[in-house]
Design a protein around this motif. Structure first.
Motif, mmCIF file in Angstrom:
data_model
loop_
_atom_site.group_PDB
_atom_site.id
_atom_site.type_symbol
_atom_site.label_atom_id
_atom_site.label_comp_id
_atom_site.label_asym_id
_atom_site.label_seq_id
_atom_site.Cartn_x
_atom_site.Cartn_y
_atom_site.Cartn_z
ATOM 1 N N LEU A 1 40.740 40.318 15.462
ATOM 2 C CA LEU A 1 39.433 40.847 15.088
ATOM 3 C C LEU A 1 38.409 39.727 15.016
ATOM 4 C CD1 LEU A 1 37.700 43.237 14.189
ATOM 5 C CD2 LEU A 1 38.430 42.796 11.829
ATOM 6 N N ALA A 2 38.811 38.581 14.492
ATOM 7 C CA ALA A 2 37.909 37.432 14.409
ATOM 8 C C ALA A 2 37.550 36.931 15.803
ATOM 9 C CB ALA A 2 38.559 36.312 13.597
ATOM 10 N N VAL A 3 38.537 36.864 16.694
ATOM 11 C CA VAL A 3 38.277 36.419 18.067
ATOM 12 C C VAL A 3 37.240 37.323 18.720
ATOM 13 C CG1 VAL A 3 39.269 36.095 20.363
ATOM 14 C CG2 VAL A 3 40.565 35.398 18.341
ATOM 15 N N LEU B 1 40.274 27.503 20.597
ATOM 16 C CA LEU B 1 40.893 27.630 19.282
ATOM 17 C C LEU B 1 41.802 28.847 19.236
ATOM 18 C CD1 LEU B 1 41.145 26.463 16.482
ATOM 19 C CD2 LEU B 1 39.128 27.778 15.788
ATOM 20 N N ALA B 2 41.386 29.943 19.887
ATOM 21 C CA ALA B 2 42.251 31.126 19.977
ATOM 22 C C ALA B 2 43.521 30.785 20.742
ATOM 23 C CB ALA B 2 41.501 32.271 20.666
ATOM 24 N N LEU C 1 48.874 35.179 23.293
ATOM 25 C CA LEU C 1 47.823 34.739 24.201
ATOM 26 C C LEU C 1 47.187 35.874 25.010
ATOM 27 C CD1 LEU C 1 46.201 32.357 25.302
ATOM 28 C CD2 LEU C 1 47.990 32.019 27.011
ATOM 29 N N PRO C 2 47.958 36.737 25.694
ATOM 30 C CA PRO C 2 47.312 37.812 26.464
ATOM 31 C C PRO C 2 46.440 38.719 25.607
ATOM 32 C CG PRO C 2 49.606 37.584 27.118
ATOM 33 C CD PRO C 2 49.425 36.737 25.896
ATOM 34 N N LEU C 3 46.906 39.017 24.396
ATOM 35 C CA LEU C 3 46.126 39.889 23.525
ATOM 36 C C LEU C 3 44.883 39.172 23.000
ATOM 37 C CD1 LEU C 3 46.076 42.725 22.448
ATOM 38 C CD2 LEU C 3 47.453 41.990 20.499
ATOM 39 N N ALA C 4 44.995 37.875 22.771
ATOM 40 C CA ALA C 4 43.824 37.094 22.345
ATOM 41 C C ALA C 4 42.757 37.094 23.436
ATOM 42 C CB ALA C 4 44.239 35.666 22.010
ATOM 43 N N LEU D 1 39.569 29.275 29.206
ATOM 44 C CA LEU D 1 39.382 28.483 27.990
ATOM 45 C C LEU D 1 40.483 28.723 26.961
ATOM 46 C CD1 LEU D 1 35.522 28.477 27.408
ATOM 47 C CD2 LEU D 1 36.962 26.865 28.620
ATOM 48 N N CYS D 2 40.981 29.943 26.870
ATOM 49 C CA CYS D 2 42.110 30.199 25.967
ATOM 50 C C CYS D 2 43.351 29.443 26.432
ATOM 51 C CB CYS D 2 42.408 31.696 25.893
ATOM 52 S SG CYS D 2 41.251 32.637 24.876
ATOM 53 N N ALA D 3 43.574 29.423 27.753
ATOM 54 C CA ALA D 3 44.728 28.712 28.295
ATOM 55 C C ALA D 3 44.625 27.209 28.028
ATOM 56 C CB ALA D 3 44.854 28.976 29.794
ATOM 57 N N LEU D 4 43.411 26.664 28.113
ATOM 58 C CA LEU D 4 43.227 25.245 27.819
ATOM 59 C C LEU D 4 43.616 24.936 26.375
ATOM 60 C CD1 LEU D 4 39.820 24.500 29.596
ATOM 61 C CD2 LEU D 4 42.084 23.662 30.255
ATOM 62 N N GLY D 5 43.203 25.799 25.454
ATOM 63 C CA GLY D 5 43.561 25.604 24.057
ATOM 64 C C GLY D 5 45.049 25.751 23.827
ATOM 65 N N TYR D 6 45.660 26.689 24.532
ATOM 66 C CA TYR D 6 47.104 26.912 24.411
ATOM 67 C C TYR D 6 47.874 25.678 24.889
ATOM 68 C CZ TYR D 6 51.656 29.188 24.914
ATOM 69 O OH TYR D 6 52.991 29.517 24.804
ATOM 70 N N LEU D 7 47.446 25.119 26.022
ATOM 71 C CA LEU D 7 48.139 23.963 26.594
ATOM 72 C C LEU D 7 47.895 22.697 25.776
ATOM 73 C CD1 LEU D 7 47.430 24.600 30.382
ATOM 74 C CD2 LEU D 7 49.581 24.966 29.153
#
Length: 218
Positions: free
Chosen positions: A15-17, A38-39, A50-53, A156-162
C-alpha cells in the motif's frame, strides 16, 4: 526523506509503494528513483514479493496519471497559450505555437509519446496533461501508461533488489552502489529518449507548427 519513506514502506508494505508512486506521479519532485529501488530492497529482504511490488507501483502510477489526465481535460489551447506566454515558460523556451504543435503530435503519435515518456524522469508524470488536453482515448491512454510505467518500475525495483544491503551502507554514509547504478541507467534512458526525440519527433512537431497536418492516430 529516505528515512521517512523507509519507515512508511516498512509499516504499510505494498500500500505504501502504491501510495508513494501515486504521489510521485502527481507531484514529480517526489523521486521515484528513491522509492522504487527501496521497494526492491524490501523484496530482497523478504518483506515484499518483487513482482507484486512492481504491480503495486504500476497501479500507483496509473492512478496518478489519471489525476493529471483529468486536469488536462479541463484545459484548452487558449489557457495553455496563456500559460506558455508567462515569463517562466518563456525562460524555458516555450512559445504559443507549441500548443498547436503538441495537439498535432498527439493526433498522430500520441500513444507512442505517452509510452516512451513514461521512462523519462519528470516528463513521465507531466505527459498526462497534454494527453488529457488532446482527449486521447482513455483505454489507449491507460494501456500506454501501464506498459511504460511497468517497464520503468520493473527496472528500478530490480536495481534495488540486486543492490540489496547497499541501502544500509548508504544510510550509514558509505558509498551507495544503487545510487551509481540508478544514475547510469537514468542517464542512458535520457540519452536514448533525447536521440529519439530529436530524430523522430522534433521534425514532425516543427512541421505541424508551421501548419502541416497529419492523419489521425488509430
Amino acid at each position: 526523506m529516505q528515512d521517512a519513506i523507509f519507515a512508511f514502506m516498512l509499516q504499510f508494505g505494498y500500500l505504501a509503494v502504491s501510495a508513494l508512486i501515486f504521489l510521485e506521479n502527481v507531484f514529480p519532485p517526489i523521486p521515484s528513483e528513491l522509492i522504487l529501488p527501496l521497494a526492491g530492497f524490501f523484496s530482497n529482504a523478504g518483506a515484499l514479493w518483487l513482482p507484486l511490488a512492481i504491480l503495486a507501483a504500476t497501479a500507483g502510477s496509473l492512478a496518478g496519471a489519471y489525476v493529471l489526465y483529468a486536469v488536462g481535460t479541463r484545459l484548452d489551447k487558449r489557457r495553455m497559450e496563456k500559460i506558455l506566454s508567462s515569463r517562466p515558460a518563456r525562460l524555458l523556451g516555450f512559445e504559443k505555437g507549441d500548443v498547436q504543435a503538441a495537439f498535432g503530435w498527439f493526433e498522430t503519435k500520441g500513444a507512442k509519446t505517452v509510452f516512451i515518456c513514461r521512462c523519462v524522469p519528470v516528463v513521465r508524470s507531466l505527459i498526462s496533461i497534454p494527453a488529457g488536453m488532446s482527449h486521447m482515448g482513455i483505454l489507449k491512454f491507460s494501456a500506454m501508461t501501464f506498459a511504460g510505467s511497468l517497464i520503468w518500475n520493473a527496472i528500478l525495483c530490480a536495481l534495488g533488489y540486486l543492490a540489496g544491503d547497499a541501502w544500509q551502507n548508504a544510510a550509514s554514509g558509505a558509498a551507495s552502489v544503487i545510487d551509481h547504478v540508478t544514475y547510469i541507467v537514468l542517464a542512458a534512458i535520457a540519452v536514448a529518449a533525447l536521440a529519439w526525440f530529436v530524430k523522430r519527433v522534433l521534425p514532425k512537431i516543427k512541421s505541424q507548427g508551421r501548419g502541416g497536418t497529419g492523419p489521425v492516430a488509430e
